[in-house]
Design a protein around this motif. Structure first.
Motif, PDB file in Angstrom:
ATOM      1  N   ASN A 118       0.828  -1.212   0.000  1.00  0.00           N
ATOM      2  CA  ASN A 118       0.000   0.000   0.000  1.00  0.00           C
ATOM      3  C   ASN A 118       0.857   1.254   0.000  1.00  0.00           C
ATOM      4  OD1 ASN A 118      -1.431   2.227   1.817  1.00  0.00           O
ATOM      5  ND2 ASN A 118      -3.039   1.054   0.770  1.00  0.00           N
ATOM      6  N   THR A 157      -6.056  -4.421   4.746  1.00  0.00           N
ATOM      7  CA  THR A 157      -5.477  -3.451   5.677  1.00  0.00           C
ATOM      8  C   THR A 157      -4.843  -4.191   6.853  1.00  0.00           C
ATOM      9  OG1 THR A 157      -7.420  -3.216   7.104  1.00  0.00           O
ATOM     10  CG2 THR A 157      -7.362  -1.859   5.106  1.00  0.00           C
ATOM     11  N   SER A 158      -4.154  -3.437   7.686  1.00  0.00           N
ATOM     12  CA  SER A 158      -3.649  -3.967   8.952  1.00  0.00           C
ATOM     13  C   SER A 158      -4.712  -3.720  10.026  1.00  0.00           C
ATOM     14  CB  SER A 158      -2.337  -3.278   9.316  1.00  0.00           C
ATOM     15  OG  SER A 158      -2.582  -1.909   9.607  1.00  0.00           O
ATOM     16  N   ASN A 169     -12.222  -0.478   8.491  1.00  0.00           N
ATOM     17  CA  ASN A 169     -11.226  -0.982   7.533  1.00  0.00           C
ATOM     18  C   ASN A 169     -11.857  -1.710   6.352  1.00  0.00           C
ATOM     19  OD1 ASN A 169      -8.709  -0.056   8.489  1.00  0.00           O
ATOM     20  ND2 ASN A 169      -8.693  -1.611  10.107  1.00  0.00           N
ATOM     21  N   SER A 173     -10.446  -0.661   2.734  1.00  0.00           N
ATOM     22  CA  SER A 173      -9.851  -1.631   1.809  1.00  0.00           C
ATOM     23  C   SER A 173     -10.623  -1.688   0.498  1.00  0.00           C
ATOM     24  CB  SER A 173      -9.821  -3.017   2.463  1.00  0.00           C
ATOM     25  OG  SER A 173     -11.129  -3.469   2.762  1.00  0.00           O
ATOM     26  N   GLN A 202      -9.186  -6.115   7.551  1.00  0.00           N
ATOM     27  CA  GLN A 202      -7.971  -6.498   8.279  1.00  0.00           C
ATOM     28  C   GLN A 202      -7.913  -7.989   8.572  1.00  0.00           C
ATOM     29  OE1 GLN A 202      -9.383  -3.903  11.378  1.00  0.00           O
ATOM     30  NE2 GLN A 202      -9.424  -5.585  12.880  1.00  0.00           N
ATOM     31  N   HIS A 219      -1.031  -4.258   4.987  1.00  0.00           N
ATOM     32  CA  HIS A 219      -1.744  -3.191   4.271  1.00  0.00           C
ATOM     33  C   HIS A 219      -1.292  -3.243   2.809  1.00  0.00           C
ATOM     34  CE1 HIS A 219      -3.351   1.216   4.464  1.00  0.00           C
ATOM     35  NE2 HIS A 219      -4.067   0.419   3.690  1.00  0.00           N
TER      36      HIS A 219
END
Length: 256
Positions: A118, A157-158, A169, A173, A202, A219
């Motif tokens: 990312n 994502t994280s 998230n 994403s 995530q 991510h």
């Protein structure tokens, strides 16, 4: 003196002609059975159509060929070659990006996966593409648009909370994946019918979220180049089927 036998008539007896006709019909019948056993339904339908025409039952019917085992094997082999060649070309184009640890090409059973960090694609805390990322994506689009393979773009994502503009998230994403697809369509001229967007949030990490390096790896954007092919929008429309075409969609009112 015993009576003489009456003179035999010249030529075959009458019953032999009937017997010969019956044998000819049986032979034709068994030949037809053997022909049908090959499951060549196209030729059978054509023969049936000829018989219908002979009896005055004319009807226009489109006969679409059915895929045979040989066709399926040939198609699968061709897709294997397409995937291999496409991956080799991307390895050359993305050599510097891969060496910098910003991209990774992974063989998959359904095709191959292009994983992009990312941080190398977007400006911090946004879904705005970096200028150098646009150049990389344009090269990718230029290669994949020569095929008809399905392309799935997934955003990941994280566990870090998203910027305030995103409620979660999942949305972040999905928005990042949609940004890539939007670029492929508008700047790369890819057929939108070949593209899919997925927001994974995530929940599918590839590294440990307890470290900064792990969260940066999680991510990411994943671009799956599938062996499966997808017809273009124009090819998807079948005559006689009431389908919503882009021109009709423009006239439709989606407002509530």
């Amino acid at each position: 003196m015993a009576g003489k036998c009456p003179p035999c008539k010249k030529g075959a007896p009458a019953w032999l002609l009937t017997f010969g006709d019956m044998m000819s019909l049986l032979l034709t019948f068994f030949i037809l059975l053997i022909s049908m056993s090959t499951m060549d339904k196209i030729k059978f339908k054509e023969a049936a159509g000829s018989l219908q025409n002979a009896f005055g039952l004319q009807r226009i019917q489109q006969i679409n060929p059915l895929p045979t085992g040989e066709d399926l094997i040939s198609t699968e082999f061709q897709q294997e070659l397409i995937i291999v060649h496409l991956k080799e070309k991307l390895e050359v184009v993305l050599e510097n990006t891969v060496d910098a640890g910003e991209a990774e090409l992974i063989n998959m059973e359904e095709g191959f996966l292009l994983r992009l960090n990312n941080q190398a694609l977007f400006l911090p805390e946004s879904a705005v593409l970096r200028p150098e990322a646009k150049s990389t994506l344009a090269q990718i689009a230029n290669l994949v648009k020569t095929t008809a393979n399905l392309i799935r773009v997934e955003g990941h994502t994280s566990i870090d909370p998203p910027p305030a503009i995103y409620p979660n998230n999942w949305v972040r994403s999905a928005n990042e994946a949609a940004t890539i697809v939007d670029f492929f369509v508008k700047e790369g001229s890819l057929d939108p019918a070949r593209l899919q967007v997925r927001g994974m949030g995530q929940y599918m990490p590839v590294a440990d979220n307890d470290t900064k390096e792990g969260r940066e790896k999680n991510h990411r954007i994943e671009i799956m180049i599938s062996k499966e092919t997808q017809p273009s929008i124009q090819e998807s429309f079948v005559g006689g089927v009431d389908t919503v075409v882009p021109e009709k969609m423009e006239k439709m009112n989606f407002s509530r």
